[in-house]
Design a protein around this motif. Structure first.
Motif, PDB file in Angstrom:
ATOM      1  N   GLN A 148       0.880  -1.447   0.023  1.00  0.00           N
ATOM      2  CA  GLN A 148      -0.054   0.103  -0.017  1.00  0.00           C
ATOM      3  C   GLN A 148       1.018   1.302  -0.124  1.00  0.00           C
ATOM      4  O   GLN A 148       1.572   1.580   0.983  1.00  0.00           O
ATOM      5  CB  GLN A 148      -0.964  -0.017   1.260  1.00  0.00           C
ATOM      6  CG  GLN A 148      -2.004   1.177   1.212  1.00  0.00           C
ATOM      7  CD  GLN A 148      -2.943   0.989   0.201  1.00  0.00           C
ATOM      8  OE1 GLN A 148      -3.405   0.109  -0.186  1.00  0.00           O
ATOM      9  NE2 GLN A 148      -3.061   2.301  -0.661  1.00  0.00           N
ATOM     10  N   SER A 152      -5.746   4.361   1.173  1.00  0.00           N
ATOM     11  CA  SER A 152      -6.164   3.172   1.760  1.00  0.00           C
ATOM     12  C   SER A 152      -6.969   2.197   0.960  1.00  0.00           C
ATOM     13  O   SER A 152      -7.817   2.652   0.230  1.00  0.00           O
ATOM     14  CB  SER A 152      -6.706   3.464   2.978  1.00  0.00           C
ATOM     15  OG  SER A 152      -7.847   3.968   3.194  1.00  0.00           O
ATOM     16  N   GLU A 187      -3.029   0.341   4.828  1.00  0.00           N
ATOM     17  CA  GLU A 187      -2.650   1.651   4.822  1.00  0.00           C
ATOM     18  C   GLU A 187      -0.935   1.627   4.554  1.00  0.00           C
ATOM     19  O   GLU A 187      -0.430   0.826   4.168  1.00  0.00           O
ATOM     20  CB  GLU A 187      -2.639   2.319   6.554  1.00  0.00           C
ATOM     21  CG  GLU A 187      -4.243   2.377   6.589  1.00  0.00           C
ATOM     22  CD  GLU A 187      -4.609   2.654   8.374  1.00  0.00           C
ATOM     23  OE1 GLU A 187      -3.321   2.444   9.053  1.00  0.00           O
ATOM     24  OE2 GLU A 187      -5.392   3.299   8.515  1.00  0.00           O
TER      25      GLU A 187
END
Length: 407
Positions: A148, A152, A187
């Motif tokens: 990531q 998100s 995240e």
């Protein structure tokens, strides 16, 4: 041995050893079960921005697509796409394949995964997605790490199973009905590992960039095809099918076999199998086939052949005439032993290595897009090293140029 300035330089992307242990991962998870790793990268920064990714998708030879979910269903458009505003503010994703090959700074991210061999890596796919964006639930036939970047996304991963396949678009294959065993929000800096065959789906919660490191997994058909291609090219495996008397005659060998002339007996298939198995039992041949297969990029680089061939004896002089050595996009390089010697295999071409040539190979392999020739010349201290560089220049996979020409 001379140090490798590219390999020895610090990387911006290092896996967080407090969150991820390579040995434990390979033992307990690799190709066995999925894993969510919180903060696999601390302070992760996108190696490419959304605007740069959109610009890259317009370049010739770059494979890109936009997947959009609308009220009426799913849509997919292949790039290049110049007007992204037409897709609106939500519900779509831009996916760009092989970003590591077209945007050299992104190659740094792949170095974090060198606990697995380089020749197993396929590419770095990067996706930009708006809120609600995704490609639907699906299966991949390869292992993938999803990192990531900014934003998100919620990811769900299920168990392997016999799932119904649907195709809401001819180029978009999805599945239905899996129960998640992982349901996590990624995240920045988080990472998700998904083995081949595990169903998964991602949905963007906040405008996001994702970086997917995919691994090459040739099928039996691809391996057999590679063997056949090599054999035909090298005029190898020329042993041919021969009739056997037990097919043509009866059990006593006193009369013709009692079968129709158009009938193929099972024994003939068995003899064909034995012929094919004898080809697979040639270890040296099979090793060469596999080495060449894994040294070739499925997306072949575009060679830039020199106007005049380079010679090993004059390659140092040639390097002194230019400022930069430039690497073609997408060059694949491996080393392997064959008949007691170490070889470099680069896009299917073989070069014998000694200690000096091996050091040069390491530099050429770890180059992203270019190096100054003054750094290369110090490695050209043996005939094998000079032959390696001259060979790559003649193959058009590396180019000598001056700084003003490179711009």
């Amino acid at each position: 041995m001379i140090h490798n300035p590219f390999q020895d330089s610090p990387s911006d992307y290092v896996l967080n050893h407090h969150a991820f242990n390579a040995v434990g991962f390979l033992r307990d998870y690799w190709q066995q079960k999925p894993l969510f790793i919180k903060q696999a990268f601390v302070g992760f920064e996108n190696p490419i921005s959304a605007d740069e990714l959109a610009g890259l998708s317009l370049e010739p030879g770059v494979d890109s697509r936009v997947v959009q979910k609308t009220a009426s269903g799913w849509d997919l458009q292949h790039g290049p796409i110049e007007n992204f505003s037409a897709f609106g503010d939500s519900g779509w994703s831009l996916l760009v394949q092989a970003v590591n090959e077209h945007y050299p700074p992104a190659q740094e991210l792949l170095r974090a995964f060198r606990f697995l061999p380089d020749w197993r890596v396929d590419d770095l796919m990067v996706s930009y997605s708006t809120v609600g964006g995704g490609v639907g639930a699906h299966l991949d036939q390869y292992d993938v790490f999803i990192i990531q970047g900014s934003g998100s996304r919620r990811w769900q991963v299920g168990e392997p199973g016999d799932y119904k396949t649907i195709c809401p678009h001819p180029d978009l294959k999805q599945i239905t009905g899996f129960t998640p065993i992982i349901d996590a929000v990624l995240e920045p800096g988080d990472m998700l590992y998904i083995p081949a065959g595990f169903p998964h789906a991602g949905e963007t919660l906040a405008e996001a960039l994702n970086f997917s490191v995919g691994f090459r997994a040739p099928s039996q058909a691809e391996l057999i095809s590679a063997l056949a291609d090599y054999a035909l090219d090298q005029d190898a495996l020329q042993q041919r099918f021969r009739d056997r008397s037990e097919i043509l005659l009866n059990q006593d060998g006193t009369e013709l076999a009692d079968r129709e002339p158009w009938h193929l007996p099972q024994q003939a298939t068995q003899y064909c199998r034995e012929l094919m198995q004898s080809a697979l039992n040639d270890d040296a041949l099979l090793h060469k086939v596999c080495a060449e297969l894994f040294s070739k990029n499925p997306r072949p680089p575009l060679p830039d052949y020199p106007s005049e061939p380079f010679t090993a004896g004059a390659v140092v002089y040639s390097c002194n005439r230019y400022e930069l050595l430039v690497k073609a996009v997408g060059v694949r390089m491996i080393t392997t032993h064959h008949e007691g010697n170490l070889y470099a295999v680069i896009q299917g071409s073989w070069f014998r290595l000694d200690e000096h040539a091996e050091a040069l190979f390491g530099v050429l392999c770890d180059m992203t897009d270019y190096a100054e020739t003054v750094e290369i010349i110090e490695y050209l201290s043996s005939s094998f090293a000079c032959e390696l560089l001259a060979g790559m220049l003649n193959e058009g996979l590396f180019m000598l140029t001056n700084d003003e020409d490179a711009g």
